[in-house]
Design a protein around this motif. Structure first.
Motif, PDB file in Angstrom:
ATOM      1  N   ALA A 215       0.844  -1.203   0.000  1.00 22.00           N
ATOM      2  CA  ALA A 215       0.000   0.000   0.000  1.00 22.00           C
ATOM      3  C   ALA A 215       0.874   1.246   0.000  1.00 22.00           C
ATOM      4  O   ALA A 215       1.808   1.353   0.789  1.00 22.00           O
ATOM      5  N   VAL A 216       0.576   2.170  -0.900  1.00 21.00           N
ATOM      6  CA  VAL A 216       1.287   3.438  -0.965  1.00 21.00           C
ATOM      7  C   VAL A 216       0.305   4.594  -0.788  1.00 21.00           C
ATOM      8  O   VAL A 216      -0.891   4.446  -1.042  1.00 21.00           O
ATOM      9  N   VAL A 217       0.838   5.729  -0.357  1.00 17.94           N
ATOM     10  CA  VAL A 217       0.017   6.910  -0.130  1.00 17.94           C
ATOM     11  C   VAL A 217       0.676   8.108  -0.797  1.00 17.94           C
ATOM     12  O   VAL A 217       1.910   8.175  -0.913  1.00 17.94           O
ATOM     13  N   LEU A 218      -0.130   9.037  -1.241  1.00 23.31           N
ATOM     14  CA  LEU A 218       0.339  10.309  -1.779  1.00 23.31           C
ATOM     15  C   LEU A 218      -0.787  11.311  -1.669  1.00 23.31           C
ATOM     16  O   LEU A 218      -1.941  10.943  -1.394  1.00 23.31           O
ATOM     17  N   GLY A 219      -0.455  12.567  -1.850  1.00 25.66           N
ATOM     18  CA  GLY A 219      -1.480  13.597  -1.754  1.00 25.66           C
ATOM     19  C   GLY A 219      -1.169  14.752  -2.679  1.00 25.66           C
ATOM     20  O   GLY A 219      -0.056  14.893  -3.188  1.00 25.66           O
ATOM     21  N   GLY A 220      -2.185  15.578  -2.888  1.00 28.77           N
ATOM     22  CA  GLY A 220      -2.025  16.759  -3.730  1.00 28.77           C
ATOM     23  C   GLY A 220      -3.354  17.418  -3.986  1.00 28.77           C
ATOM     24  O   GLY A 220      -4.408  16.930  -3.572  1.00 28.77           O
ATOM     25  N   THR A 221      -3.300  18.532  -4.696  1.00 30.19           N
ATOM     26  CA  THR A 221      -4.522  19.256  -5.049  1.00 30.19           C
ATOM     27  C   THR A 221      -5.171  18.634  -6.279  1.00 30.19           C
ATOM     28  O   THR A 221      -6.385  18.517  -6.361  1.00 30.19           O
ATOM     29  N   PHE A 222      -4.355  18.248  -7.235  1.00 31.46           N
ATOM     30  CA  PHE A 222      -4.809  17.580  -8.463  1.00 31.46           C
ATOM     31  C   PHE A 222      -5.881  18.396  -9.190  1.00 31.46           C
ATOM     32  O   PHE A 222      -6.867  17.857  -9.683  1.00 31.46           O
TER      33      PHE A 222
ATOM     34  N   LYS B 218       9.904  16.778  -4.971  1.00 30.61           N
ATOM     35  CA  LYS B 218      11.013  17.506  -4.358  1.00 30.61           C
ATOM     36  C   LYS B 218      10.482  18.566  -3.392  1.00 30.61           C
ATOM     37  O   LYS B 218      11.002  18.738  -2.298  1.00 30.61           O
ATOM     38  N   GLU B 219       9.395  19.217  -3.778  1.00 35.39           N
ATOM     39  CA  GLU B 219       8.811  20.272  -2.950  1.00 35.39           C
ATOM     40  C   GLU B 219       8.132  19.730  -1.696  1.00 35.39           C
ATOM     41  O   GLU B 219       8.074  20.409  -0.682  1.00 35.39           O
ATOM     42  N   THR B 220       7.599  18.521  -1.766  1.00 33.34           N
ATOM     43  CA  THR B 220       6.859  17.980  -0.617  1.00 33.34           C
ATOM     44  C   THR B 220       7.653  16.951   0.182  1.00 33.34           C
ATOM     45  O   THR B 220       7.114  16.357   1.116  1.00 33.34           O
ATOM     46  N   TYR B 221       8.930  16.766  -0.170  1.00 31.06           N
ATOM     47  CA  TYR B 221       9.754  15.815   0.581  1.00 31.06           C
ATOM     48  C   TYR B 221       9.741  16.094   2.088  1.00 31.06           C
ATOM     49  O   TYR B 221       9.586  15.154   2.884  1.00 31.06           O
ATOM     50  N   PRO B 222       9.875  17.362   2.528  1.00 28.77           N
ATOM     51  CA  PRO B 222       9.824  17.616   3.979  1.00 28.77           C
ATOM     52  C   PRO B 222       8.516  17.121   4.612  1.00 28.77           C
ATOM     53  O   PRO B 222       8.497  16.684   5.757  1.00 28.77           O
ATOM     54  N   GLY B 223       7.430  17.172   3.854  1.00 29.43           N
ATOM     55  CA  GLY B 223       6.158  16.651   4.349  1.00 29.43           C
ATOM     56  C   GLY B 223       6.204  15.145   4.571  1.00 29.43           C
ATOM     57  O   GLY B 223       5.639  14.632   5.534  1.00 29.43           O
ATOM     58  N   GLY B 224       6.891  14.429   3.689  1.00 27.68           N
ATOM     59  CA  GLY B 224       7.051  12.984   3.860  1.00 27.68           C
ATOM     60  C   GLY B 224       7.834  12.650   5.117  1.00 27.68           C
ATOM     61  O   GLY B 224       7.496  11.721   5.851  1.00 27.68           O
ATOM     62  N   VAL B 225       8.859  13.448   5.391  1.00 30.89           N
ATOM     63  CA  VAL B 225       9.646  13.266   6.608  1.00 30.89           C
ATOM     64  C   VAL B 225       8.777  13.551   7.829  1.00 30.89           C
ATOM     65  O   VAL B 225       8.807  12.817   8.827  1.00 30.89           O
ATOM     66  N   SER B 226       7.969  14.595   7.743  1.00 26.53           N
ATOM     67  CA  SER B 226       7.061  14.954   8.837  1.00 26.53           C
ATOM     68  C   SER B 226       6.028  13.861   9.089  1.00 26.53           C
ATOM     69  O   SER B 226       5.670  13.575  10.242  1.00 26.53           O
ATOM     70  N   VAL B 227       5.539  13.236   8.023  1.00 34.18           N
ATOM     71  CA  VAL B 227       4.598  12.119   8.158  1.00 34.18           C
ATOM     72  C   VAL B 227       5.235  11.021   8.994  1.00 34.18           C
ATOM     73  O   VAL B 227       4.619  10.485   9.925  1.00 34.18           O
ATOM     74  N   ASN B 228       6.475  10.683   8.701  1.00 39.40           N
ATOM     75  CA  ASN B 228       7.138   9.622   9.455  1.00 39.40           C
ATOM     76  C   ASN B 228       7.340  10.008  10.915  1.00 39.40           C
ATOM     77  O   ASN B 228       7.235   9.158  11.805  1.00 39.40           O
ATOM     78  N   LYS B 229       7.599  11.275  11.163  1.00 34.52           N
ATOM     79  CA  LYS B 229       7.732  11.723  12.547  1.00 34.52           C
ATOM     80  C   LYS B 229       6.413  11.513  13.295  1.00 34.52           C
ATOM     81  O   LYS B 229       6.389  10.980  14.404  1.00 34.52           O
ATOM     82  N   LYS B 230       5.308  11.923  12.664  1.00 35.67           N
ATOM     83  CA  LYS B 230       3.985  11.753  13.281  1.00 35.67           C
ATOM     84  C   LYS B 230       3.650  10.267  13.451  1.00 35.67           C
ATOM     85  O   LYS B 230       3.068   9.871  14.454  1.00 35.67           O
ATOM     86  N   ARG B 231       4.001   9.441  12.466  1.00 37.78           N
ATOM     87  CA  ARG B 231       3.751   8.004  12.579  1.00 37.78           C
ATOM     88  C   ARG B 231       4.525   7.428  13.755  1.00 37.78           C
ATOM     89  O   ARG B 231       4.012   6.590  14.493  1.00 37.78           O
ATOM     90  N   GLY B 232       5.763   7.878  13.932  1.00 41.40           N
ATOM     91  CA  GLY B 232       6.565   7.428  15.054  1.00 41.40           C
ATOM     92  C   GLY B 232       5.939   7.777  16.389  1.00 41.40           C
ATOM     93  O   GLY B 232       5.936   6.970  17.328  1.00 41.40           O
ATOM     94  N   GLU B 233       5.377   8.979  16.472  1.00 41.85           N
ATOM     95  CA  GLU B 233       4.703   9.410  17.703  1.00 41.85           C
ATOM     96  C   GLU B 233       3.486   8.544  18.010  1.00 41.85           C
ATOM     97  O   GLU B 233       3.052   8.457  19.151  1.00 41.85           O
TER      98      GLU B 233
END
Length: 146
Positions: A22-29, A118-133
């Protein structure tokens, strides 16, 4: 040419198709264009069973330029769904509105990878931080670039 890079493991090769359950992604589209289609196709190719797509609405659109011209959420979600079904119809598809940067990515314990730009990479890192919490597994963060 578009590519996927595994930024969580910079020296690795690109994962073969169907690498993640399972993969996830997001955007305005908004007004689905070739860049969107390539991004969605890359995510679909990595997914073996399920793809989760968060489509921005409400407060997520406030700061967007020309936000008043963005297509209605139902139309954008239908466009995403129709396209992914045309690319890989066997996938279980979950397309839902998101009103924060995380959406289902921080509550779905069955996700394995997140596809970012490239622009949303920091968001991916933030997702993992929240998942860890929340004691959820870390997602592989795949950086898609065109």
């Amino acid at each position: 040419m578009s590519t996927l890079d595994n930024n969580s493991c910079p020296n690795s090769n690109i994962s073969p198709p169907n690498s993640y359950g399972a993969v996830v992604l997001g955007g305005t589209f908004d007004r689905l264009h070739d860049g969107h289609r390539q991004f969605l196709k890359a995510a679909a190719m990595l997914a073996r069973d399920r793809i989760v797509v968060g489509v921005c609405e409400g407060s997520m659109l406030v700061k967007k330029q020309y936000s008043n011209l963005i297509e209605p959420i139902k139309q954008r979600m239908k466009n995403v769904e129709d396209y992914i079904k045309s690319v890989k119809p066997e996938l279980v598809l979950q397309v839902q509105p998101i009103v924060d940067p995380y959406g289902p990515s921080i509550v779905d314990d069955n996700l394995e990878a997140i596809i970012v730009s490239k622009e949303t990479y920091p968001g991916g890192v933030s997702v993992n931080k929240k998942r860890g919490e929340r004691d959820l597994s870390q997602l592989k963060v795949w950086n898609y670039s065109t």
